[in-house]
Design a protein around this motif. Structure first.
Motif, PDB file in Angstrom:
ATOM      1  N   GLU A  94       2.488   7.797 -10.849  1.00 42.93           N
ATOM      2  CA  GLU A  94       2.792   6.538 -11.518  1.00 42.93           C
ATOM      3  C   GLU A  94       2.992   6.773 -13.008  1.00 42.93           C
ATOM      4  O   GLU A  94       2.382   7.663 -13.597  1.00 42.93           O
ATOM      5  CB  GLU A  94       1.641   5.553 -11.304  1.00 42.93           C
ATOM      6  N   ARG A 116       5.958  -2.129 -12.202  1.00 44.20           N
ATOM      7  CA  ARG A 116       5.299  -0.823 -12.092  1.00 44.20           C
ATOM      8  C   ARG A 116       6.275   0.172 -11.492  1.00 44.20           C
ATOM      9  O   ARG A 116       7.065  -0.181 -10.626  1.00 44.20           O
ATOM     10  CB  ARG A 116       4.057  -0.901 -11.207  1.00 44.20           C
ATOM     11  N   THR A 159       4.174  -6.779  -9.768  1.00 48.72           N
ATOM     12  CA  THR A 159       2.842  -7.241  -9.372  1.00 48.72           C
ATOM     13  C   THR A 159       2.795  -8.765  -9.305  1.00 48.72           C
ATOM     14  O   THR A 159       3.718  -9.446  -9.745  1.00 48.72           O
ATOM     15  CB  THR A 159       1.775  -6.760 -10.369  1.00 48.72           C
ATOM     16  N   VAL A 177      -1.676   3.160  -4.176  1.00 50.93           N
ATOM     17  CA  VAL A 177      -1.482   1.771  -4.611  1.00 50.93           C
ATOM     18  C   VAL A 177      -2.011   0.846  -3.530  1.00 50.93           C
ATOM     19  O   VAL A 177      -1.764   1.043  -2.348  1.00 50.93           O
ATOM     20  CB  VAL A 177       0.016   1.472  -4.861  1.00 50.93           C
ATOM     21  N   GLU A 179       0.857  -1.181   0.000  1.00 55.16           N
ATOM     22  CA  GLU A 179       0.000   0.000   0.000  1.00 55.16           C
ATOM     23  C   GLU A 179       0.892   1.229   0.000  1.00 55.16           C
ATOM     24  O   GLU A 179       1.835   1.314   0.788  1.00 55.16           O
ATOM     25  CB  GLU A 179      -0.912   0.030   1.226  1.00 55.16           C
TER      26      GLU A 179
END
Length: 134
Positions: A89, A64, A58, A20, A11
């Motif tokens: 992002e 990411r 992920t 996130v 998170e």
């Protein structure tokens, strides 16, 4: 026998929102001493973060990229919580690096102007206090 988890729960928080909320197989961040990586079975850690990149993989294996301002990262078990002043992002690493540089240069200019204004206010307040004592 309990098997170790394959993923962490990541998170990333900014002051106004949770940016996130994802399962991550790996997290790479940068602290004052340099870059470090986290995997699900690593020991718990609390670390300061410097402005730069935060990269995570992920559960599906996609990389990411986040541009982050300074903050803190805490890993406790499979939970990884990151709290930063600002973040954004991007899928393009090249443009992300340029955007980080632009945002932090602007922030530095803004901070410099704010500190100058604060110093003038403090100087004026001290001067008025000295005149009042006379």
């Amino acid at each position: 026998m309990i098997l170790p988890p394959k993923h962490m729960h990541l998170e990333v928080f900014v002051p106004t929102a949770r940016l996130v909320n994802a399962a991550a197989a790996k997290v790479v961040a940068e602290g004052p001493e340099g870059h470090f990586g986290l995997l699900p079975r690593h020991l718990d850690i609390a670390a300061a973060l410097v402005p730069g990149l935060l990269v995570y993989v992920t559960a599906a294996g996609e990389e990411r990229f986040l541009g982050i301002d300074e903050g803190v990262l805490v890993k406790c078990g499979i939970n990884v919580h990151v709290s930063v002043l600002a973040a954004f992002e991007s899928d393009d690493l090249t443009s992300l690096r340029a955007e980080i540089a632009d945002r932090f240069v602007d922030l530095d200019d803004h901070e410099r102007k704010a500190r100058t204004a604060l110093a003038r206010l403090e100087t004026g307040a001290i001067r008025h206090m000295l005149e009042f004592e006379r």
